[in-house]
Design a protein around this motif. Structure first.
Motif, mmCIF file in Angstrom:
data_model
loop_
_atom_site.group_PDB
_atom_site.id
_atom_site.type_symbol
_atom_site.label_atom_id
_atom_site.label_comp_id
_atom_site.label_asym_id
_atom_site.label_seq_id
_atom_site.Cartn_x
_atom_site.Cartn_y
_atom_site.Cartn_z
ATOM 1 N N THR A 1 0.826 -1.208 0.000
ATOM 2 C CA THR A 1 0.000 0.000 0.000
ATOM 3 C C THR A 1 0.865 1.265 0.000
ATOM 4 O O THR A 1 0.354 2.355 -0.116
ATOM 5 C CB THR A 1 -0.910 0.073 1.249
ATOM 6 N N GLU B 1 -10.493 -2.272 -0.641
ATOM 7 C CA GLU B 1 -9.267 -2.774 -1.266
ATOM 8 C C GLU B 1 -9.218 -2.420 -2.751
ATOM 9 O O GLU B 1 -8.144 -2.178 -3.296
ATOM 10 C CB GLU B 1 -9.137 -4.288 -1.058
ATOM 11 N N ALA C 1 -8.204 1.116 -2.781
ATOM 12 C CA ALA C 1 -6.784 1.257 -2.467
ATOM 13 C C ALA C 1 -5.890 0.700 -3.574
ATOM 14 O O ALA C 1 -4.670 0.789 -3.481
ATOM 15 C CB ALA C 1 -6.473 0.552 -1.151
ATOM 16 N N VAL D 1 -3.087 3.759 3.834
ATOM 17 C CA VAL D 1 -3.997 2.644 4.055
ATOM 18 C C VAL D 1 -3.606 1.895 5.320
ATOM 19 O O VAL D 1 -2.431 1.577 5.524
ATOM 20 C CB VAL D 1 -3.970 1.657 2.862
ATOM 21 N N ILE E 1 -7.444 5.439 4.449
ATOM 22 C CA ILE E 1 -8.417 4.346 4.475
ATOM 23 C C ILE E 1 -8.079 3.473 5.682
ATOM 24 O O ILE E 1 -6.975 2.944 5.775
ATOM 25 C CB ILE E 1 -8.346 3.518 3.177
#
Lengths: 244, 302
Positions: free
Chosen positions: A93, B47, B50, B80, B152
């Motif tokens: 991420t 998800e 993201a 995230v 997030i």
């Protein structure tokens, strides 16, 4: 590159912080060598080993210890743990790629293997008169290919195992087999001939290491097989590896 | 101008349809809640937002960009915090934040962030030795260390004790006040009610409601209940004649009036006109919990 460098530095710190594992990885083969070397009869030239000492004959098998430990045991366990705990996923991420973490682990595995081998070779030479590898180029090549084959197998284990437990369930038998065929449990001259011959071709290819250490150039077939295993397992791992 | 737009999102894993048809838009600067029972498709939805999963259909746009095509840009701008994501045991708090800060072009100051999240005296503590609440705060810090425009946060306070949960909520409000848009996935109704400006309730892969928590409650479960002990006998008809009242029950000396709208005002006015004092008066309004049950037919997991 920047992220990789920082990840490598952090992983190296974590690696050094786990002192028991670090000492075992780097020192265990040398400790076994020293214990065996303390037995006088094992330091005498013996016709069974073409006039070498048992210590000289057995040293290449001791190289297998660290190779097997790091390659098929530590590396897949660490990677599977990182995946199971979501470390790789969290990294995915961020602007850094989880492949950087995998690469850092490979670098550390190699560093551990190299340090362990150098220590073994050095102590064998200084304490027990085992000559440095007489065919340095062949030895380096055999060592690199054997290491590559085992690390690739380790990556393949990490790729197919979904959990840390699954990785260990695969890694432990693979480790035992590697050690057995590498002549660690029983010196290879005690193994049935067919088993010893199989061991010539199972990673890391202990016969090639022995040949190069004691003077003859390693057989091309032995080296080629290691290269094939390294590439096949590496490609398989690359295809099957999941970051989560 | 929404910062996140999801339109007719679809995602299946094999035969399992995780997200069937989800559309929602998140506005800049709000705390947007994604609610739903376990397995409703909340996590899969975020998800996809993201960029961790590829949708099977529909569109996702984040800050005007495509989460897959523009992944590199978005990873710089979206923080995230994933569900059940841990760190290596021996990694220390400050090391983790400094490492993650180094991935970003304009990171927050790790030391400042550590203090802000109340981890100041834990900066040299190994991850393994942190409590659940501290781990969670570190995880939030890692999601914020890149100075994101959007954060997030998935299952922010699961596994925390009530005090740690409340502390975390305060923290999230601070983050929002600093201008970060927050998407919060949760199954705690209390959390959504306290924090969220708007919530989307997702059930079986679809958005079944999208409103502010209060708006959701008043449309889905508008019923209110007033309990009191009248100082003098009350004729039921006095109450049932009121348009706001839908029912009157008596339990012992207690009167329970149910209804909607300005129920409290209507009831107290009529009682006052008849010089009746309502003792021990309590107003019970529906909560997001009730609305959730109404919408999904499930009790929220608590």
């Amino acid at each position: 590159m920047h992220a990789f460098r920082n990840i490598l530095r952090t992983e190296a710190r974590l690696y050094l912080r786990d002192l028991p594992t670090l000492l075992t990885t780097i020192g265990l083969p040398t400790v076994i060598l020293v214990v065996l070397g303390l037995v006088p009869s094992l330091r005498k030239p013996d016709p069974t080993f073409d006039g070498q000492t048992f210590v000289s004959y057995f040293a290449p098998s001791l190289l297998v210890v660290t190779l097997a430990m790091v390659g098929v045991n530590t590396l897949p366990s660490v990677l599977a743990t990182y995946r199971e705990r979501g470390v790789l996923r969290r990294l995915a991420t961020t602007p850094a790629h989880p492949a950087a973490l995998l690469a850092a682990q490979l670098v550390l595995a190699l560093a551990g293997i190299l340090a362990s081998a150098l220590l073994l070779i050095l102590v064998a030479r200084l304490a027990f008169g085992v000559p440095f590898p007489r065919h340095p180029l062949g030895f380096t090549l055999a060592f690199i290919l054997g290491t590559a084959a085992l690390l690739s197998l380790g990556l393949l284990v990490a790729a197919v195992a979904r959990t840390t437990k699954a990785a260990q369930a695969l890694a432990v038998p693979l480790f035992l087999v590697t050690m057995f065929f590498g002549g660690v449990y029983l010196p290879r001259f005690l193994l049935p001939d067919v088993v010893a011959r199989i061991g010539d071709y199972t990673p890391p290819g202990v016969q090639a290491l022995l040949d190069a250490w004691t003077g003859t150039s390693p057989q091309p077939l032995h080296l080629a097989i290691m290269a094939v295993i390294a590439v096949a397992a590496g490609v398989g791992a690359a295809r099957l590896f999941r970051w989560e | 101008m929404p910062v996140i737009e999801v339109t007719h999102l679809k995602k299946r894993y094999g035969d399992l349809v995780a997200v069937d048809d989800v559309s929602l838009a998140v506005e800049a600067g709000e705390i947007f809640g994604v609610l739903g029972p376990n397995g409703a498709g909340k996590t899969t939805t975020v998800e996809c937002v993201a960029g961790l999963r590829v949708p099977d259909g529909g569109g996702v746009s984040v800050l005007g960009l495509d989460p897959r095509r523009d992944a590199a840009q978005l990873r710089q701008r979206v923080g995230v915090q994933l569900q059940e994501s841990q760190l290596p045991d021996r990694l220390r708090v400050a090391e983790a934040l400094e490492l993650y800060a180094s991935f970003y072009r304009n990171p927050a100051d790790p030391a400042e962030l550590i203090d802000k999240l109340g981890l100041g005296d834990k900066r040299n503590t190994a991850y393994k030795k942190l409590s659940g609440g501290q781990k969670q705060r570190l995880s939030i810090a890692l999601a914020l260390v890149g100075n994101p425009e959007i954060a997030i946060l998935d299952e922010l306070t699961t596994g925390l004790d009530p005090q740690a949960r409340r502390d975390t909520w305060g923290l999230i409000e601070q983050v929002r006040d600093s201008g970060v848009t927050i998407v919060l996935v949760t199954h705690f109704m209390e959390e959504a009610e306290r924090l969220c400006d708007r919530v989307a309730v997702i059930d079986r892969g679809r958005v079944v409601a999208l409103d502010s928590p209060a708006g959701l409650v008043s449309t889905v479960a508008p019923e209110q209940r007033i309990r009191f002990r009248p100082s003098a006998p009350v004729d039921d008809r006095l109450l049932t004649d009121l348009p706001e009242v839908s029912g009157v029950q008596r339990t012992g000396s207690q009167v329970v009036v149910t209804g909607t709208g300005e129920l409290l005002h209507a009831v107290t006015s009529v009682l006052a006109r008849h010089q009746i004092v309502a003792a021990d008066l309590r107003l019970e309004q529906s909560t997001l919990d009730d609305a959730f049950v109404e919408l999904t037919g499930h009790r929220p997991a608590n």
